[in-house]
Scaffold this active site. Structure first.
Site, PDB file in Angstrom:
ATOM      1  CB  THR A 145     -27.591 -22.174  18.778  1.00 34.29           C
ATOM      2  OG1 THR A 145     -26.307 -21.812  18.289  1.00 34.29           O
ATOM      3  CG2 THR A 145     -27.473 -23.403  19.642  1.00 34.29           C
ATOM      4  CB  THR A 194     -30.013  -9.991  16.810  1.00 35.06           C
ATOM      5  OG1 THR A 194     -30.746 -11.180  16.535  1.00 35.06           O
ATOM      6  CG2 THR A 194     -30.565  -9.338  18.056  1.00 35.06           C
ATOM      7  CG  ASN A 241     -35.570  -9.542  22.458  1.00 30.72           C
ATOM      8  OD1 ASN A 241     -36.011 -10.150  23.433  1.00 30.72           O
ATOM      9  ND2 ASN A 241     -34.449  -9.870  21.874  1.00 30.72           N
ATOM     10  CG  ASN A 274     -32.896 -12.266  29.631  1.00 32.66           C
ATOM     11  OD1 ASN A 274     -33.623 -12.336  28.644  1.00 32.66           O
ATOM     12  ND2 ASN A 274     -31.587 -12.322  29.545  1.00 32.66           N
ATOM     13  CD  GLU A 288     -55.758 -28.361  35.178  1.00 30.84           C
ATOM     14  OE1 GLU A 288     -56.442 -27.385  35.505  1.00 30.84           O
ATOM     15  OE2 GLU A 288     -55.156 -29.074  35.988  1.00 30.84           O
TER      16      GLU A 288
END
EC number: 3.6.5.-
Length: 453
Positions: free
Chosen positions: A145, A179, A206, A228, A254
Site C-alpha cells: 500500500t 518484513t 527500521n 514511531n 525553505e
C-alpha cells in the site's frame, strides 16, 4: 496561513502518523477530543498551530490529515484508539482487501478503486486552507500500500496541485531486517515515483531506529511504538517551525531551497539529539555544543548509511528549546573545523540553522527524557547512495531470475516497468557519484577556453 496537509498511507504511514499527532496534540495542549482549554478565542485563525489543525465552530481542533489503507485493521485501531474523537470519520479511509505486499496491487488494481475517494477528501481539506503550502506524505516503500498507492497518490497530486511542495517521510527497507521478501521490488518501483513526484524525501529505516533505541535508550527489544515515537520526535522537530513562532523560522519551501542542489538529489538523512533515557538525562548537562556534536555521530543516524563514507552537500540544523543564536554559531564553527565532516568542494558553507523556543515535548510514560533543548539534523549527503545501492543489489539478484515477477504482471503491470525503474535508480546512483566527485579537473577545462578569446 501556510497550511500543510498530512497524508498517511498504509500501516507504516498510519502508525507513524498516530505517534506524530499524539505528540502534536501534547505540544499544543490539545486534548484527545480536539478541545483546547488554553485557547480562549474560538475561531482565532492566526495561531501558528492552525497550519496543522483546522478549528471548527465549536472550538474543536481537527488535524489536517488523511489516513488511507487498503485493509481495515490498522484504520480500525485509529477509529477505536485514544484519539478517535480527534479525527473526522471521513478522514479515515480504508478498503476491504489488502495490497498483499504487492506494489502492482496498490498501484493498479486495488489502489485505483480507492484513489478518487482519497483525492476527494484531500480536496475538501485543501478547500479549507487559505494558503496551502504543501503535503507531507508518510509511507513505507517496502510494503504494497505504502509503495503502490503512495506512488499513485503522489502522481495524482502532481497533476492536481502541481506547484505545491510534496515532502515524503519514507520508511525504507533496512539491510538485515525485512518484513517481506519482495521489499526490493516495491522499493525500487516506489523510489522511481518518489524521484519524480516529491520535492524532498526523508529516509528512515527500521534497523537504524532499532539500533538507536537499543544503544541510546537501553530498550532491549524495541516495539514499533518505540520506533514511531522516535520518528515522531524527528518529524515534530522538522515541522515545529511551521507550528510555532520562532527566532529563525524555517518554512517547508525553505527546506527544499537549502537542501536540494539538483531536483533529483533530494533524499535526506536525518538524526536527532539528545536521544536519552530519563535516568541518564538526570546526570548529564546537554549543552548546545554537545547535542550538535552528537547529531553528526554515525551511530545516531536514522538511516543505515555512514555519513563518513560520503560528502555533505547541505545540512539543516533545527534547534528547539533553550537555545540562543550565539551558541549555535559557536557549535557550527566547531563542527566546521572537524575533518570528519566533509562537504563537497562546491558548497563551502552548507549549514542552515533554525531555532524554535518551544522546548521539546515528550509523551508521558514514553522512553525519551524531558530535556531543555534538542536539535534535529537533516542532511543531504552522498552517503545515502549506500542505502539506495543496497536495495538495487537485492533487486538485481531477484530480478535476474525473474522471481516473484508474475505476481506483479498478474495485477496488470508490465515487465518493462521493472527495468525502467531500475534504470532510473542506476542513473540516480550515478548522479550521486558525480555530485560527490572532485571538481578539480573541471578547472583545467575552463583555462583552455580562456586562451581562445
Amino acid at each position: 496561513m501556510r497550511e500543510c496537509i498530512s497524508i498517511h498511507i498504509g500501516q507504516a504511514g498510519i502508525q507513524t502518523g498516530n505517534a506524530c499527532w499524539e505528540l502534536y496534540c501534547l505540544e499544543h495542549g490539545i486534548q484527545p477530543d480536539g478541545q483546547m482549554p488554553s485557547d480562549k478565542t474560538i475561531g482565532g485563525g492566526d495561531d501558528a498551530f492552525n497550519t496543522f489543525f483546522s478549528e471548527t465552530g465549536a472550538g474543536k481542533h481537527v488535524p489536517r490529515a488523511v489516513y488511507v489503507d487498503l485493509e481495515p485493521t490498522v484504520c480500525d485501531e485509529v477509529r477505536t484508539g485514544t484519539y478517535r474523537q480527534l479525527y473526522h470519520p471521513e478522514q479515515i479511509i480504508s478498503g476491504k482487501e489488502d495490497a498483499a505486499n504487492n506494489y502492482a496491487r496498490g498501484h493498479y488494481t486495488i489502489g485505483k478503486e480507492i484513489v478518487d475517494l482519497v483525492l476527494d477528501r484531500i480536496r475538501k481539506l485543501a478547500d479549507n486552507c487559505t494558503g496551502l503550502q504543501g503535503f507531507l506524505v508518510f509511507h513505507a516503500t517496502g510494503g504494497g500500500t505504502g509503495s503502490g498507492l503512495g506512488s499513485l497518490l503522489l502522481e495524482r497530486l502532481s497533476v492536481d496541485y502541481g506547484r505545491k511542495s510534496k515532502l515524503s517521510f519514507a520508511i525504507t527497507p533496512a539491510p538485515q531486517v525485512a518484513t517481506a521478501v519482495v521489499e526490493p521490488y516495491n522499493s525500487v518501483l516506489s523510489t522511481h515515483a518518489l524521484l519524480e513526484h516529491t520535492d524532498c524525501t526523508f529516509c528512515l529505516d527500521n534497523e537504524a531506529l532499532y539500533d538507536v533505541c537499543r544503544r541510546n535508550l537501553d530498550i532491549e527489544r524495541p516495539t514499533y511504538t518505540n520506533l514511531n515515537r522516535l520518528v515522531a520526535q524527528v518529524i515534530s522537530s522538522l515541522t515545529a517551525s511551521l507550528r510555532f513562532d520562532g527566532a529563525l523560522n524555517v518554512d517547508v519551501t525553505e527546506f527544499q531551497t537549502n537542501l536540494v542542489p539538483y531536483p533529483r538529489i533530494h533524499f535526506m538523512l536525518t538524526s536527532y539529539a539528545p536521544i536519552i533515557s530519563a535516568e541518564k538525562a538526570y546526570h548529564e548537562q546537554l549543552s548546545v555544543a554537545e547535542i550538535t556534536n552528537s547529531v553528526f555521530e554515525p551511530a545516531g543516524m536514522m538511516t543505515n548509511c555512514d555519513p563518513r563514507h560520503g560528502k555533505y552537500m547541505a545540512c539543516c540544523l533545527m534547534y528547539r528549546g533553550d537555545v540562543v543564536p550565539k551558541d549555535v554559531n559557536a557549535a557550527v564553527a566547531t563542527i566546521k573545523t572537524k575533518r570528519t565532516i566533509q562537504f563537497v568542494d562546491w558548497c563551502p558553507t552548507g549549514f542552515k540553522c533554525g531555532i524554535n523556543y518551544q522546548p521539546p515535548t515528550v509523551v508521558p510514560g514514553g522512553d525519551l527524557a524531558r530535556v531543555q533543548r534538542a536539535v534535529c539534523m537533516v542532511a543531504n549527503t552522498t552517503a545515502i547512495a549506500e542505502a539506495l545501492s543496497r536495495i538495487d543489489h537485492k533487486f538485481d539478484l531477484m530480478y535476474a531470475k525473474r522471481a516473484f515477477v508474475h505476481w506483479y504482471v498478474g495485477e496488470g503491470m508490465e515487465e518493462g516497468e521493472f527495468s525502467e525503474a531500475r534504470e532510473d535508480l542506476a542513473a540516480l546512483e550515478k548522479d550521486y557519484e558525480e555530485v560527490g566527485a572532485e571538481t578539480a579537473e573541471g578547472e583545467g577545462e575552463e583555462e583552455d577556453f580562456g586562451e581562445e578569446y
